[in-house]
Design an enzyme around this catalytic site. Sequence first.
Site, PDB file in Angstrom:
ATOM      1  N   SER A  54     106.408  58.784  93.550  1.00 31.99           N
ATOM      2  CA  SER A  54     105.316  58.557  92.600  1.00 31.99           C
ATOM      3  C   SER A  54     105.195  57.094  92.173  1.00 31.99           C
ATOM      4  CB  SER A  54     105.483  59.437  91.363  1.00 31.99           C
ATOM      5  OG  SER A  54     106.610  59.030  90.607  1.00 31.99           O
ATOM      6  N   LYS A 111     107.745  55.673  85.139  1.00 32.71           N
ATOM      7  CA  LYS A 111     106.316  55.403  85.372  1.00 32.71           C
ATOM      8  C   LYS A 111     105.998  54.014  84.825  1.00 32.71           C
ATOM      9  CE  LYS A 111     105.632  59.725  86.742  1.00 32.71           C
ATOM     10  NZ  LYS A 111     105.431  60.056  88.175  1.00 32.71           N
TER      11      LYS A 111
END
Length: 265
Positions: A54, A111
């Site tokens: 991701s 993230k």
Amino acid sequence: MVIQKKQPSARQGNKRQPREETHLEGLASITSMLIIWSFVMGFVLQNFVIPSSSMASTLLVGDHVIVERATLAPATSWTNLIPYRELRRDEPVVFFRPAPNPKGQHDILVKRVIGIPGDRIHLRGGIVYRNGVSLDEPYASKPTPANYDPYNDEFPAISPAKGRAVTAEWSLDLLDHIQGEDLVVPSGMYFVMGDNRSNSYDGRYWGLVPRANLIGRPLFVYWSFETPEDDLYKTSPSERASSTLHTALHFFDETRWSRTFHRVN
């Protein structure tokens, strides 16, 4: 002429010889070092393994990273030795995901910070707009006709009901934070997304990250090993043993040596 040999003084004659360290003192030194190391790795630094793509290509599956935990910790009034600071836009961060997984646990994720309190965020065609300005993100992947997803790439213009795997709680909560075409990040919260935008299960799907969920900032990759993404789901003893054996046998030829001490930006 007779030269008399100088006699050593009493101070010279009684000069102390260095004594050897006893076994007990050696054990105490080792124990002290272990305590210091445990403190540093428990409260200042911590190591994590990247399990998914991701954040590619900033972070790859199999990257082992050192995370600095101290500066993002809640500030204390009794010392100013640690340079505490708030989270900044566009930097990667490690945190506990607010939405629990099916086992009721809060996964640890990494993230990139897209919005801090007060920011107004929306996407158009996969491009992020923050406070009305499009972001130049060379590290982020852009959607293609093959992987374009309306909810993912036009967030938050498309109803959560049309998104895949949007949590029920966020489907309701999201509506409270939309003003016009923007998601407005409330106080004490952060909006985060993965760099691999078309393959990132991030804040668009499960919501905002509270300040209390922050763990730290990834500093650098200390070891990177070519690892399949499904390795995360190999939990049985036989599968873990097989994975460990594979790592031992291919340590040299499957280690990404070029990523050793690679700084995370």
